[in-house]
Design an enzyme around this catalytic site. Structure first.
Site, short mmCIF file in Angstrom:
data_model
loop_
_atom_site.label_atom_id
_atom_site.label_comp_id
_atom_site.label_asym_id
_atom_site.label_seq_id
_atom_site.Cartn_x
_atom_site.Cartn_y
_atom_site.Cartn_z
N GLU A 34 0.88 -1.16 0.00
CA GLU A 34 0.00 0.00 0.00
C GLU A 34 0.93 1.22 0.00
O GLU A 34 1.86 1.27 0.82
CB GLU A 34 -0.88 0.04 1.26
N ARG A 258 5.79 -12.87 9.12
CA ARG A 258 6.54 -11.66 8.82
C ARG A 258 7.84 -11.65 9.60
O ARG A 258 8.02 -12.35 10.59
CB ARG A 258 5.71 -10.45 9.18
N LYS A 268 4.87 0.16 9.97
CA LYS A 268 4.89 1.44 9.28
C LYS A 268 4.37 2.55 10.19
O LYS A 268 4.84 3.68 10.13
CB LYS A 268 4.03 1.36 8.01
#
Length: 553
Positions: A34, A258, A268
């Site tokens: 994104e 992850r 983020k």
RNA sequence: UUUCCAGUAGUGUAACGGUAGCACAUCAGAUUCUGGUUCUGCUUGUCGAGGUUCGAAUCCUUGCUGGAAAACCA
């Protein structure tokens, strides 16, 4: 001689698929960021996985921006993401955007309404949340769930036409309000946002949600293996349900764990906070785990790819020791970086029996790891040299292979010297070390027969250039700041940046180029800081220290 | 205490019913004109309990532990 190498679980799935002739053996993956932040080392793992798999199985990878939330997204991020993926060394087959599919997605939503599988709901977010129930209690249908297909069609068209304000209505899938999986309890497909989109401008005021965009985009592109992280596991039934009901290409979703790394944060949101609150310079601060930060710090694409290879791919939560990343960059730079001499914390060494005003040019190979030394350079030598303060001790302990009165060391690429005395200032600080040299011990033609245990680096005082040097330490003081009590920022390491205003560097280093790593002998690997360096003022970042085998007793 | 995912040296990751291996880290030693590199060696592990089997890290049951899941975010 094919090396036996074990497969990770995704490779096993792909090989099984190929064996069974699924998709005629075609492999198409995608990397779907994104554009709402900069890429970090965790994304590098995903990039290496997705692009690596395609490379391995003769497939391709699309770069697809998941840009369905205009209020958080920006072209600045699109550009940085593209630059980072390229820098890592990967080429995408196509550059795509979920927003490219807005028309198709809208039609798919209409199709769902026509099948009686989607409805317009006028409830507030709070009402929807309450009606959804809890994991232990089923949800309850509301009055809107039984709206007619015609009414839903009209209402949805009006939503698109801009008749309603933000939040007035949403389009929901009609799945199963009693499902134990909360994502199946009539998830929202579309919401109203009168917002400017970085690509579609003001063409739309309704935007699809992740669950009604991602899987559909995968299907439209005919992605064969849609690889995402663990938190999307509960979304998978929904992913499959939409594809099934809409009769689309059956892309399959697979989830891996992850990357987490010690002494940093990997979200983020948290990284953005560090930037916005000024705890770091910017997204590319060399202390940041971002790709751009690592690049500025001096990490190479190869070292990051190697790291991603070594950490493996599995489904269990993990916390990778940052020392593995450091190992990977040292391994790469050791083989490629040219050796240079720089003194970071100087004191003066005077060779009392060396003629004043004399300059000798010494030779030093660029890299002892390379066959022919990778060439070499000349290094001016004279009577007065800068050496590292820590290379002299007034009262040296046993096994101190450096300078102290009576001790001998080799000056790298030059002579063996013997320490005779030293000078102190009024405060008792050592200011000068006085030595004599062995003329027959010159590097390359040593006939002295003397062997010494230690070799130290130096820079000739009259020939030295200066540079600013920035030393970095871990950004946080604890291994897992996100898992500590309270605000993660209270665990920031106050000494993560140490600036040395004036370091002495050998003249050759004045030619240092940006993007190139150098080893400052015995001190570590360094690279020019692209943001702060100027022609008249060099600024070096320390990428990583050398492994230090010297343990003080 | 609903559903889902996962538990193998300190950290990661292999072993696919048949000798628990590898890497990083750690610690020793050798070599070295970088206390780097290189080389050698040591230490440390299958979450617990039952079962199936000649044989279980692997299959089954159960417990425990960790994580995830309810946003008009992705």
């Amino acid at each position: 001689m094919a090396e036996e190498r074990s497969l990770n679980f995704i490779e096993e799935i792909i090989e099984e698929d190929i064996r069974e002739g699924k998709n005629s053996g075609r492999v198409l993956t995608r990397f779907p960021p994104e554009p709402n932040g900069y890429l970090h080392i965790g994304h590098a793992k995903s990039i290496c996985l997705n692009f690596g798999l395609a490379l391995e199985y003769n497939g391709k990878t699309n770069l697809r921006f998941d840009d369905t939330n205009p209020v958080k997204e920006d072209v600045e991020y699109v550009d940085s993401i593209k630059a980072d993926v390229k820098w890592l060394g990967f080429e995408w087959a196509e550059e795509l955007y979920a927003s490219d599919y807005f028309d198709q997605l809208y039609e798919l939503a209409v199709a769902m309404i026509k099948k009686g599988l989607a409805y317009v709901d006028d409830s507030t977010p709070e009402e929807i949340a309450t009606q959804k129930g809890t994991p232990t209690e089923p949800g309850k249908p509301n009055q809107y769930r039984s709206r007619s297909i015609e009414e839903n069609l009209t209402l949805f068209a009006e939503m698109k036409a801009g008749k309603y304000p933000d939040g007035a209505k949403v389009l929901r899938a009609k799945v199963d309000l009693a499902s134990p999986n909360m994502h199946m309890r009539d998830p929202i497909m579309y919401r109203i946002k009168h917002a400017h989109h970085h690509r579609t401008g003001d063409a739309w005021c309704i935007y699809p949600m992740y669950d009604f965009a991602h899987g559909q985009s995968d299907a439209i592109e005919q992605i064969t293996h849609s690889i995402c992280t663990l938190e999307f596991i509960p979304h998978r039934p929904l992913y499959d349900w939409f594809i099934e009901e809409l009769n689309l290409f059956p892309s399959k979703q697979y989830e891996f764990a992850r990357l987490n790394m010690t002494y940093t944060v990997m979200s983020k949101r948290k990284l953005l906070q560090l930037v916005e609150e000024g705890h770091v310079e910017d997204w590319d601060d060399p202390r940041m785990p971002t790709i751009s930060g690592l690049r500025r710090r001096g990490y190479t694409p190869k070292s990051i790819r190697e790291f991603c290879e070594r950490i493996g791919v599995a489904k269990r939560e993990n916390m990778i020791d940052v020392s593995l990343l450091e190992f990977c960059i040292r391994e790469d730079l050791n083989k490629s970086a040219w050796r240079r001499m720089a003194v970071l914390d100087p004191i003066k060494l005077v060779i009392t029996d060396y003629p004043e005003g004399k300059t000798e040019m010494m030779y030093g190979e660029n890299n002892p790891e390379a066959e022919d030394g990778d060439g070499g350079r000349e290094i001016p030598f004279s009577r007065e040299l800068w050496i590292e303060r820590e290379d002299f001790m007034e009262i040296p302990p046993k096994k101190f292979f450096r300078l102290g009165v009576g001790l001998m060391v080799r000056l790298k690429n030059a002579y063996i010297v013997k320490c005779e005395s030293f000078v102190k200032d009024a405060e008792g600080n050592v200011t000068e070390v006085h030595c004599t040299h062995i003329p027959e011990s010159k590097s390359g033609g040593d006939s002295s027969g003397i062997s010494v245990k230690g070799t130290i680096h130096w820079v000739s005082v009259p020939h030295a250039k200066t540079a600013e040097v920035r030393l970095y330490d871990r950004l946080f003081q604890v291994e897992d700041p996100s898992n500590e009590e309270g605000d993660f920022k209270s665990y920031l390491n106050p000494n993560s940046l140490h600036i040395i205003e004036t370091a002495y560097i050998e003249p050759e280093l004045a030619k240092a180029e940006p993007g190139v790593g150098y080893q400052f002998m015995r001190k570590g690997y360094f690279t020019l800081d692209k943001n702060h360096s100027k022609a008249d003022k060099l600024v070096f970042n320390r990428t990583v220290t050398l492994k230090d085998g010297w343990v003080k007793k």
